[in-house]
Motif scaffolding. Structure first.
Motif, PDB file in Angstrom:
ATOM      1  N   ASP A 183       8.724  -1.497  -1.799  1.00  0.00           N
ATOM      2  CA  ASP A 183      10.036  -2.095  -2.007  1.00  0.00           C
ATOM      3  C   ASP A 183       9.845  -3.529  -2.489  1.00  0.00           C
ATOM      4  OD1 ASP A 183      12.621  -2.998  -1.956  1.00  0.00           O
ATOM      5  OD2 ASP A 183      12.938  -2.656   0.191  1.00  0.00           O
ATOM      6  N   THR A 184      10.185  -3.777  -3.737  1.00  0.00           N
ATOM      7  CA  THR A 184       9.946  -5.096  -4.324  1.00  0.00           C
ATOM      8  C   THR A 184      10.783  -6.187  -3.652  1.00  0.00           C
ATOM      9  OG1 THR A 184      11.519  -4.621  -6.092  1.00  0.00           O
ATOM     10  CG2 THR A 184       9.200  -4.201  -6.549  1.00  0.00           C
ATOM     11  N   ALA A 185      11.966  -5.838  -3.183  1.00  0.00           N
ATOM     12  CA  ALA A 185      12.808  -6.822  -2.497  1.00  0.00           C
ATOM     13  C   ALA A 185      12.163  -7.230  -1.167  1.00  0.00           C
ATOM     14  CB  ALA A 185      14.202  -6.263  -2.265  1.00  0.00           C
ATOM     15  N   THR A 186      11.613  -6.272  -0.459  1.00  0.00           N
ATOM     16  CA  THR A 186      10.927  -6.564   0.803  1.00  0.00           C
ATOM     17  C   THR A 186       9.695  -7.417   0.543  1.00  0.00           C
ATOM     18  OG1 THR A 186      11.722  -4.516   1.806  1.00  0.00           O
ATOM     19  CG2 THR A 186       9.788  -5.536   2.810  1.00  0.00           C
ATOM     20  N   ILE A 187       8.946  -7.083  -0.481  1.00  0.00           N
ATOM     21  CA  ILE A 187       7.751  -7.844  -0.825  1.00  0.00           C
ATOM     22  C   ILE A 187       8.127  -9.289  -1.151  1.00  0.00           C
ATOM     23  CG2 ILE A 187       5.929  -8.119  -2.561  1.00  0.00           C
ATOM     24  CD1 ILE A 187       5.758  -5.034  -2.616  1.00  0.00           C
ATOM     25  N   ALA A 188       9.165  -9.471  -1.930  1.00  0.00           N
ATOM     26  CA  ALA A 188       9.605 -10.818  -2.292  1.00  0.00           C
ATOM     27  C   ALA A 188      10.046 -11.606  -1.063  1.00  0.00           C
ATOM     28  CB  ALA A 188      10.734 -10.742  -3.310  1.00  0.00           C
ATOM     29  N   ALA A 189      10.768 -10.954  -0.155  1.00  0.00           N
ATOM     30  CA  ALA A 189      11.226 -11.630   1.059  1.00  0.00           C
ATOM     31  C   ALA A 189      10.054 -12.023   1.951  1.00  0.00           C
ATOM     32  CB  ALA A 189      12.194 -10.729   1.821  1.00  0.00           C
ATOM     33  N   LEU A 190       9.075 -11.134   2.085  1.00  0.00           N
ATOM     34  CA  LEU A 190       7.899 -11.433   2.901  1.00  0.00           C
ATOM     35  C   LEU A 190       7.107 -12.599   2.302  1.00  0.00           C
ATOM     36  CD1 LEU A 190       6.708  -7.811   3.756  1.00  0.00           C
ATOM     37  CD2 LEU A 190       7.687  -9.471   5.343  1.00  0.00           C
ATOM     38  N   LYS A 191       6.953 -12.597   0.989  1.00  0.00           N
ATOM     39  CA  LYS A 191       6.224 -13.678   0.331  1.00  0.00           C
ATOM     40  C   LYS A 191       6.938 -15.015   0.520  1.00  0.00           C
ATOM     41  CE  LYS A 191       3.734 -11.123  -3.230  1.00  0.00           C
ATOM     42  NZ  LYS A 191       3.535 -10.968  -4.676  1.00  0.00           N
ATOM     43  N   LYS A 192       8.262 -14.996   0.446  1.00  0.00           N
ATOM     44  CA  LYS A 192       9.042 -16.220   0.632  1.00  0.00           C
ATOM     45  C   LYS A 192       8.875 -16.747   2.058  1.00  0.00           C
ATOM     46  CE  LYS A 192      13.604 -18.187  -0.017  1.00  0.00           C
ATOM     47  NZ  LYS A 192      14.966 -17.957  -0.486  1.00  0.00           N
ATOM     48  N   GLN A 193       8.930 -15.846   3.042  1.00  0.00           N
ATOM     49  CA  GLN A 193       8.750 -16.250   4.435  1.00  0.00           C
ATOM     50  C   GLN A 193       7.356 -16.829   4.651  1.00  0.00           C
ATOM     51  OE1 GLN A 193       9.664 -12.981   7.067  1.00  0.00           O
ATOM     52  NE2 GLN A 193      11.632 -12.608   6.088  1.00  0.00           N
ATOM     53  N   GLN A 247       0.808  -1.222   0.000  1.00  0.00           N
ATOM     54  CA  GLN A 247       0.000   0.000   0.000  1.00  0.00           C
ATOM     55  C   GLN A 247       0.840   1.270   0.000  1.00  0.00           C
ATOM     56  OE1 GLN A 247      -3.322   0.013  -0.427  1.00  0.00           O
ATOM     57  NE2 GLN A 247      -3.106  -2.191  -0.631  1.00  0.00           N
ATOM     58  N   ARG A 248       2.140   1.120   0.224  1.00  0.00           N
ATOM     59  CA  ARG A 248       3.014   2.301   0.221  1.00  0.00           C
ATOM     60  C   ARG A 248       3.076   2.914  -1.173  1.00  0.00           C
ATOM     61  NH1 ARG A 248       8.721   0.975   2.731  1.00  0.00           N
ATOM     62  NH2 ARG A 248       9.065   2.383   1.048  1.00  0.00           N
ATOM     63  N   PRO A 249       3.348   4.216  -1.254  1.00  0.00           N
ATOM     64  CA  PRO A 249       3.450   4.858  -2.581  1.00  0.00           C
ATOM     65  C   PRO A 249       4.537   4.227  -3.462  1.00  0.00           C
ATOM     66  CG  PRO A 249       3.322   6.507  -0.862  1.00  0.00           C
ATOM     67  CD  PRO A 249       3.446   5.180  -0.170  1.00  0.00           C
ATOM     68  N   LEU A 250       5.676   3.884  -2.871  1.00  0.00           N
ATOM     69  CA  LEU A 250       6.750   3.237  -3.619  1.00  0.00           C
ATOM     70  C   LEU A 250       7.139   1.950  -2.893  1.00  0.00           C
ATOM     71  CD1 LEU A 250       8.995   6.332  -4.450  1.00  0.00           C
ATOM     72  CD2 LEU A 250       7.544   5.054  -6.021  1.00  0.00           C
TER      73      LEU A 250
END
Length: 52
Positions: free
Chosen positions: A30-40, A25-28
Protein backbone atom coordinates in the motif's frame (compact mmCIF):
# COMPACT_ATOMS: atom_id res chain seq x y z
CA UNK A 1 23.84 10.69 27.62
CA UNK A 2 20.66 9.13 26.34
CA UNK A 3 17.44 10.23 27.97
CA UNK A 4 14.32 8.13 28.31
CA UNK A 5 12.69 10.32 25.68
CA UNK A 6 15.56 9.70 23.25
CA UNK A 7 15.37 5.94 23.89
CA UNK A 8 11.62 5.93 23.33
CA UNK A 9 11.99 7.81 20.06
CA UNK A 10 14.70 5.42 18.90
CA UNK A 11 12.45 2.46 19.71
CA UNK A 12 9.54 4.01 17.79
CA UNK A 13 11.86 4.63 14.84
CA UNK A 14 12.92 0.96 14.87
CA UNK A 15 9.30 -0.23 14.99
CA UNK A 16 8.40 2.02 12.07
CA UNK A 17 11.39 0.65 10.16
CA UNK A 18 10.14 -2.90 10.74
CA UNK A 19 6.59 -1.99 9.68
CA UNK A 20 7.94 -0.30 6.56
CA UNK A 21 10.01 -3.36 5.66
CA UNK A 22 7.02 -5.65 6.19
CA UNK A 23 4.77 -3.43 4.05
CA UNK A 24 7.24 -3.30 1.18
CA UNK A 25 7.57 -7.10 1.19
CA UNK A 26 3.84 -7.64 0.68
CA UNK A 27 2.72 -8.77 -2.79
CA UNK A 28 0.71 -5.55 -3.25
CA UNK A 29 2.22 -2.92 -0.93
CA UNK A 30 0.00 0.00 0.00
CA UNK A 31 1.79 3.11 -1.24
CA UNK A 32 -0.22 5.39 1.06
CA UNK A 33 0.82 3.35 4.09
CA UNK A 34 4.44 3.36 2.95
CA UNK A 35 4.38 7.13 2.52
CA UNK A 36 2.82 7.63 5.96
CA UNK A 37 5.38 5.36 7.63
CA UNK A 38 8.25 7.16 5.90
CA UNK A 39 6.88 10.53 7.01
CA UNK A 40 6.59 9.34 10.62
CA UNK A 41 10.14 7.97 10.52
CA UNK A 42 11.45 11.26 9.15
CA UNK A 43 9.73 13.28 11.88
CA UNK A 44 11.19 11.03 14.57
CA UNK A 45 14.63 11.17 12.97
CA UNK A 46 14.52 14.96 12.91
CA UNK A 47 13.51 15.08 16.58
CA UNK A 48 16.30 12.67 17.49
CA UNK A 49 18.80 14.89 15.69
CA UNK A 50 17.56 17.95 17.58
CA UNK A 51 18.13 16.15 20.89
CA UNK A 52 21.79 15.54 20.09
Amino acid sequence: MQTAHHSALAAKHAVLDQRLAAETQRPLPDTATIAALKKQKLLIKEELEQLQ
